[in-house]
Scaffold this motif. Structure first.
Motif, PDB file in Angstrom:
ATOM      1  N   ALA A   1      -3.055   6.494  10.215  1.00  0.00           N
ATOM      2  CA  ALA A   1      -2.234   5.317  10.761  1.00  0.00           C
ATOM      3  C   ALA A   1      -2.342   4.440   9.440  1.00  0.00           C
ATOM      4  O   ALA A   1      -1.333   3.924   9.087  1.00  0.00           O
ATOM      5  CB  ALA A   1      -2.462   4.712  11.808  1.00  0.00           C
ATOM      6  N   ASN A   2      -3.681   4.239   9.048  1.00  0.00           N
ATOM      7  CA  ASN A   2      -3.705   3.178   7.856  1.00  0.00           C
ATOM      8  C   ASN A   2      -4.962   3.540   7.143  1.00  0.00           C
ATOM      9  O   ASN A   2      -5.627   4.747   7.546  1.00  0.00           O
ATOM     10  CB  ASN A   2      -3.654   1.886   7.920  1.00  0.00           C
ATOM     11  CG  ASN A   2      -4.507   1.421   9.466  1.00  0.00           C
ATOM     12  OD1 ASN A   2      -5.742   1.808   9.436  1.00  0.00           O
ATOM     13  ND2 ASN A   2      -3.903   0.991  10.507  1.00  0.00           N
TER      14      ASN A   2
ATOM     15  N   HIS B   1       0.831  -1.105  -0.079  1.00  0.00           N
ATOM     16  CA  HIS B   1       0.135   0.027  -0.017  1.00  0.00           C
ATOM     17  C   HIS B   1       1.001   1.113   0.098  1.00  0.00           C
ATOM     18  O   HIS B   1       2.016   1.185   0.556  1.00  0.00           O
ATOM     19  CB  HIS B   1      -1.015  -0.089   1.216  1.00  0.00           C
ATOM     20  CG  HIS B   1      -1.957  -0.883   1.207  1.00  0.00           C
ATOM     21  ND1 HIS B   1      -1.869  -2.376   1.228  1.00  0.00           N
ATOM     22  CD2 HIS B   1      -3.460  -0.617   1.131  1.00  0.00           C
ATOM     23  CE1 HIS B   1      -3.050  -2.919   1.152  1.00  0.00           C
ATOM     24  NE2 HIS B   1      -3.972  -1.915   1.004  1.00  0.00           N
ATOM     25  N   PHE B   2       0.275   2.290  -0.534  1.00  0.00           N
ATOM     26  CA  PHE B   2       1.078   3.267  -0.864  1.00  0.00           C
ATOM     27  C   PHE B   2       0.174   4.826  -0.630  1.00  0.00           C
ATOM     28  O   PHE B   2      -1.027   4.397  -0.720  1.00  0.00           O
ATOM     29  CB  PHE B   2       1.749   3.862  -2.051  1.00  0.00           C
ATOM     30  CG  PHE B   2       2.883   2.535  -2.376  1.00  0.00           C
ATOM     31  CD1 PHE B   2       4.248   2.553  -1.793  1.00  0.00           C
ATOM     32  CD2 PHE B   2       2.643   1.603  -3.289  1.00  0.00           C
ATOM     33  CE1 PHE B   2       5.063   1.669  -1.878  1.00  0.00           C
ATOM     34  CE2 PHE B   2       3.448   0.530  -3.627  1.00  0.00           C
ATOM     35  CZ  PHE B   2       4.809   0.351  -2.948  1.00  0.00           C
ATOM     36  N   THR B   3       0.562   5.920  -0.188  1.00  0.00           N
ATOM     37  CA  THR B   3      -0.244   6.704   0.070  1.00  0.00           C
ATOM     38  C   THR B   3       0.094   8.124  -0.798  1.00  0.00           C
ATOM     39  O   THR B   3       1.227   8.623  -1.163  1.00  0.00           O
ATOM     40  CB  THR B   3       0.117   7.561   1.412  1.00  0.00           C
ATOM     41  OG1 THR B   3      -0.116   6.478   2.491  1.00  0.00           O
ATOM     42  CG2 THR B   3      -0.712   8.518   2.023  1.00  0.00           C
TER      43      THR B   3
ATOM     44  N   PRO C   1     -12.996   5.701  -8.018  1.00  0.00           N
ATOM     45  CA  PRO C   1     -14.465   4.936  -8.512  1.00  0.00           C
ATOM     46  C   PRO C   1     -14.677   3.475  -8.454  1.00  0.00           C
ATOM     47  O   PRO C   1     -15.353   2.808  -7.869  1.00  0.00           O
ATOM     48  CB  PRO C   1     -15.029   5.529  -9.607  1.00  0.00           C
ATOM     49  CG  PRO C   1     -14.275   6.979  -9.736  1.00  0.00           C
ATOM     50  CD  PRO C   1     -12.785   6.558  -9.129  1.00  0.00           C
ATOM     51  N   THR C   2     -13.421   2.943  -8.966  1.00  0.00           N
ATOM     52  CA  THR C   2     -13.554   1.372  -9.206  1.00  0.00           C
ATOM     53  C   THR C   2     -13.277   0.872  -7.633  1.00  0.00           C
ATOM     54  O   THR C   2     -13.782  -0.280  -7.609  1.00  0.00           O
ATOM     55  CB  THR C   2     -12.134   1.119  -9.979  1.00  0.00           C
ATOM     56  OG1 THR C   2     -11.207   1.713  -9.423  1.00  0.00           O
ATOM     57  CG2 THR C   2     -12.239   1.503 -11.473  1.00  0.00           C
ATOM     58  N   LEU C   3     -12.769   1.384  -6.816  1.00  0.00           N
ATOM     59  CA  LEU C   3     -12.495   0.772  -5.525  1.00  0.00           C
ATOM     60  C   LEU C   3     -13.834   1.336  -4.487  1.00  0.00           C
ATOM     61  O   LEU C   3     -14.024   0.544  -3.373  1.00  0.00           O
ATOM     62  CB  LEU C   3     -11.337   1.012  -4.815  1.00  0.00           C
ATOM     63  CG  LEU C   3      -9.843   0.690  -5.380  1.00  0.00           C
ATOM     64  CD1 LEU C   3      -8.793   1.017  -4.713  1.00  0.00           C
ATOM     65  CD2 LEU C   3     -10.066  -0.792  -5.609  1.00  0.00           C
TER      66      LEU C   3
ATOM     67  N   THR D   1      -4.695   6.350   1.181  1.00  0.00           N
ATOM     68  CA  THR D   1      -3.701   5.265   1.115  1.00  0.00           C
ATOM     69  C   THR D   1      -4.433   3.962   0.298  1.00  0.00           C
ATOM     70  O   THR D   1      -5.600   3.806   0.591  1.00  0.00           O
ATOM     71  CB  THR D   1      -3.487   4.570   2.586  1.00  0.00           C
ATOM     72  OG1 THR D   1      -2.827   5.633   3.151  1.00  0.00           O
ATOM     73  CG2 THR D   1      -2.452   3.418   2.355  1.00  0.00           C
ATOM     74  N   LEU D   2      -3.810   3.559  -0.761  1.00  0.00           N
ATOM     75  CA  LEU D   2      -4.257   2.706  -1.793  1.00  0.00           C
ATOM     76  C   LEU D   2      -3.558   1.454  -1.960  1.00  0.00           C
ATOM     77  O   LEU D   2      -2.068   1.760  -1.811  1.00  0.00           O
ATOM     78  CB  LEU D   2      -4.511   3.355  -3.219  1.00  0.00           C
ATOM     79  CG  LEU D   2      -5.634   4.640  -3.066  1.00  0.00           C
ATOM     80  CD1 LEU D   2      -5.515   5.289  -4.367  1.00  0.00           C
ATOM     81  CD2 LEU D   2      -6.922   4.274  -2.812  1.00  0.00           C
TER      82      LEU D   2
END
Length: 762
Positions: free
Chosen positions: A387-388, A10-12, A34-36, A51-52
């Motif tokens: 944090a996440n 995961h990155f931000t 939108p896809t998520l 964060t994705l």
């Protein structure tokens, strides 16, 4: 597959969302994937963080009144992405009063009992004398009562006027009113946005019981110089903004002034030689806003905010009686914003605020003056940490040093034979520490909980308290959510009001040995629906608020030049509860809302400290109790040049105390008779219901550029004579001149008032 998903990195991404027109922050702007089915909302500074999982995405960046942008993103590392949104080509195509976010965002947030207002959209609504007032716009929301005809004081969910916290860029404003309450001190040209919290208070706010009005001012344009303003019937205003260093820093200066005094002085000059002429008092107000911001680097930015405003009231009679009254606020705030990382950033603010008034009165050789003030020096620091993707933490600390000058009274004569002075100074220190967490365990469930530790000291008197806060949102369906919240609040400073005076001779007073802090608890619950393919939002909230140590004053209390004000206080308890319905439409050529609240507010002050209490200790309804409150606001874009607006308000009549009869009192010889009124319990009568319709039209002079317009307003369009107060006049026999009866008479303030304002920008 599950194992691969768990191992996925995961990155931000983080950055700012700003207006392409003037580079001002867009608080509440949406950065969505939108896809998520996920996204982030920009904070009050326009800063977002998201964060994705690693991968390719299409981002949608949107804010109402601006063009939606899409951006392709190949997320392989943490990175900084800022966005600049151009204004919609037809700004009035979607007129929006809720200035932040979309209806979907409002449905999904845990925060309830909050109203967002954008100053640009508030300018579309009809205004008294053409002067846009943000606090009056907030009074059109359910759960918010005004203090009466023509006032800008707020009474939120049964709380008194001093139980509202007003913040201007994180600095406290103690008196938010100009013109004896007719207008607020917040110049709409200098304001970016306003948030009103009626309940479910986030942990970072404290110090008042009923509401928080968080006002953010506009940043200047760092790219080019601009001038805007307006010319109205009673006031004019001017704003200048532009770059300090192009692309790195900007300034914004706004000022306004009324000119009642220009006309009244001419009238007095013309009539000064007329026999028995009573001069019209001089009155005007002015205020000045200033703001500057500068980027010290990629991670640091500083902001400097200033406000200064004064009301001037003067009366000079031909008989040697002179009366001068001035009051106002001065506010300064310096804020430093530092980004440690895409997930961690800090805001630190140092501020000072001062509210004071002074009355000077002179009759021939004798004069007296009365003054009071409160001055604060404060520092606060707020840390935000994501944090996440499930937890967003907020931590903060604040400290304030108060100085109270309570009712300074002095009298003197010009020959020096008399010189009397009285002054009482109190000091107080207030501090707080808070922590909160926004926790999203699933797409359906979201919680926000926190704890605030507060303390106050005045001399040897010390108080401390814990204030828990909590809110929860659960999505029953993608278009239906239920919410609940709880908050406890303490208030350590109190407003002593001379209720018998029409002038704002108010004194702020600290908690002391015999003056306990006020305390309230509020629980609320509600349900929200998205209707009509997402075009409408319907919410229904119920609340119950109970309060302790509510303040009132014993009969005949001496508020000025009193060395023992503690002995004048009475303390009681109160209850407020109600139901608020709200239907809102944001999209299309016709927008607006309908709000209705059904509410009860009660107070009780038992006998205490040698006093019979208030109303002999029986429960009563305060003057700001309103059973029914209905507001309807509509905005319609007729074409690209013309925008039509209308608002309607209906509220139950204010409780009041009126004599239910009179008895005749005579001396022992049967002479010198007088009628003595017989009063029932406090506030057992209600005045006639208040209702009013306002109409407005905005005519754009250059629709392709949208830089100037004529704004027409009609206040009280059907000329309703709403009650201001009721008095009794004597009815006399025409032949004998004897008093035979008493007749109730109603006093009203404002008939129908048309106005026009020319607004410009270049």
């Amino acid at each position: 597959m599950p194992g691969r998903l768990l191992a996925q990195q995961h990155f931000t991404i983080s950055g700012y969302v700003r207006s392409g027109a003037d580079r001002s922050a867009l608080p509440g702007a949406s950065v969505a994937v939108p896809t998520l089915g996920t996204g982030a909302t920009a904070d009050a500074e326009g800063f977002y963080t998201l964060t994705l999982p690693e991968g390719r995405y299409q981002l949608a960046i949107s804010f109402i009144g601006y063009q939606t942008q899409t951006r392709e993103l190949n997320l392989t590392k943490t990175q900084r992405l800022s966005f600049s949104l151009p204004e919609a080509s037809n700004q009035l195509g979607e007129v929006v009063i809720e200035g932040t976010g979309t209806l979907e965002q409002k449905l999904q947030t845990t925060q309830m009992s909050v109203e967002h207002l954008n100053a640009r959209d508030a300018k579309l609504l009809p205004a008294l004398f053409g002067e846009v007032d943000l606090l009056k716009t907030l009074q059109l929301k359910p759960g918010v009562q005004n203090g009466g005809e023509g006032t800008s004081g707020l009474f939120v969910r049964g709380g008194s006027a001093d139980q509202n916290l007003f913040l201007l860029d994180d600095a406290v404003v103690y008196n938010p009113s100009h013109l004896f309450g007719l207008f607020s001190v917040f110049n709409a040209d200098a304001i970016q946005s306003v948030d009103l919290y009626k309940g479910g208070f986030p942990a970072q706010y404290g110090g008042r019981l009923s509401s928080v009005v968080d006002v953010k001012t506009r940043d200047g344009n760092p790219e080019k110089l601009g001038v805007s303003g307006g010319l109205g019937l009673i006031s004019s205003r001017l704003t200048v903004d532009g770059p300090i260093v192009k692309g790195k820093g900007a300034f914004s200066l706004s000022g306004r002034r009324t000119y009642f005094d220009v006309f009244t002085r001419q009238i007095n000059k013309i009539n000064k030689d007329t026999e028995d002429y009573n001069p019209i008092p001089d009155y005007y107000f002015y205020d000045f806003n200033a703001k500057a911001n500068y980027k010290l680097g990629q991670k640091d930015e500083v902001f400097l905010t200033g406000y200064y405003g004064r009301d001037i009231f003067g009366f000079n009679s031909t008989g040697g009686f002179n009366f001068d009254f001035t009051w106002g606020n001065a506010v300064g705030a310096l804020r430093w914003n530092h980004v440690f990382s895409p997930k961690l950033f800090l805001n630190t603010t140092v501020s000072t605020t001062r509210y004071q008034y002074q009355i000077a009165n002179r009759l021939d050789q004798f004069g007296f003056s009365l003054s009071s003030e409160i001055q604060d020096y404060a520092v606060r620091s707020d840390l935000d940490y994501q944090a996440n993707d499930k937890h967003t933490l907020k931590l903060g600390v604040s400290a304030t040093n108060h100085r109270f000058n309570v009712g300074r009274l002095s009298a003197s004569s010009t020959d020096g034979s008399l010189n009397i002075g009285s002054e009482t100074i109190y000091r107080g220190q207030e501090a707080s520490l808070y922590a909160s967490d926004n926790f999203k365990p699933s797409d359906k469930l979201q919680l926000e909980y926190g704890l605030r530790l507060t303390g106050f000291r005045s001399g040897s008197n010390q108080y401390a308290a814990l204030e828990p806060r909590g809110a929860v949102r659960y999505s029953l369906t993608p278009k239906t959510s239920i919410k609940a919240s709880y908050a406890m609040m303490y208030q350590y400073v109190h407003l002593v009001t001379n209720s018998g005076a029409s002038l704002p001779t108010d004194i702020w007073y600290p908690s002391r040995l015999n003056v306990k802090p006020q305390r309230s608890q509020q629980a609320a619950g509600g349900i929200s629906f998205l209707l009509g393919e997402g075009k409408y939002l319907l919410t229904d909230e119920v609340y119950y608020k109970w309060a302790q140590n509510q303040v009132d004053f014993r009969d005949g209390a001496q508020l000025f030049a009193n060395d023992d004000l503690d002995a004048e206080f009475l303390f009681g308890k109160g209850w407020s509860y109600g139901n608020e319905l709200y239907l809102e439409k944001k999209s299309g050529r016709t927008t607006g809302w309908i709000g209705y609240s059904l509410a009860w507010t009660q107070r009780q002050f038992l006998p205490q400290r040698g006093s019979s209490g208030v109303n002999n200790g029986k429960v009563f309804y305060p003057t700001y109790d309103r059973r029914h409150n209905l507001t309807v606001v509509g905005l319609h874009q007729l074409n690209e040049r013309i925008n039509l607006t209308a608002s309607f308000v209906f509220t139950s009549g204010a409780p009041t105390t009126l004599p239910q009869g009179r008895f005749l009192l005579q001396d022992i010889f049967g002479d010198n008779s007088m009628a003595v009124p017989i009063y029932p319990d406090r506030n057992t009568y209600r005045m006639a219901p208040y209702n009013r319709m306002d109409l407005g039209m905005v005519y754009k002079l250059r629709p392709k550029r949208g830089e100037s317009d004529l704004t027409f307003s009609v206040y009280n369009a059907y000329n309703r004579r709403n009650p201001y107060f009721i008095y009794f006049e004597q009815v006399r026999n025409k032949e004998t001149g004897d008093v035979t009866n008493f007749r109730a008479r109603q006093v009203s303030l404002f008939p129908v008032i048309p106005s026009v304002t020319y607004n410009f920008k270049f």
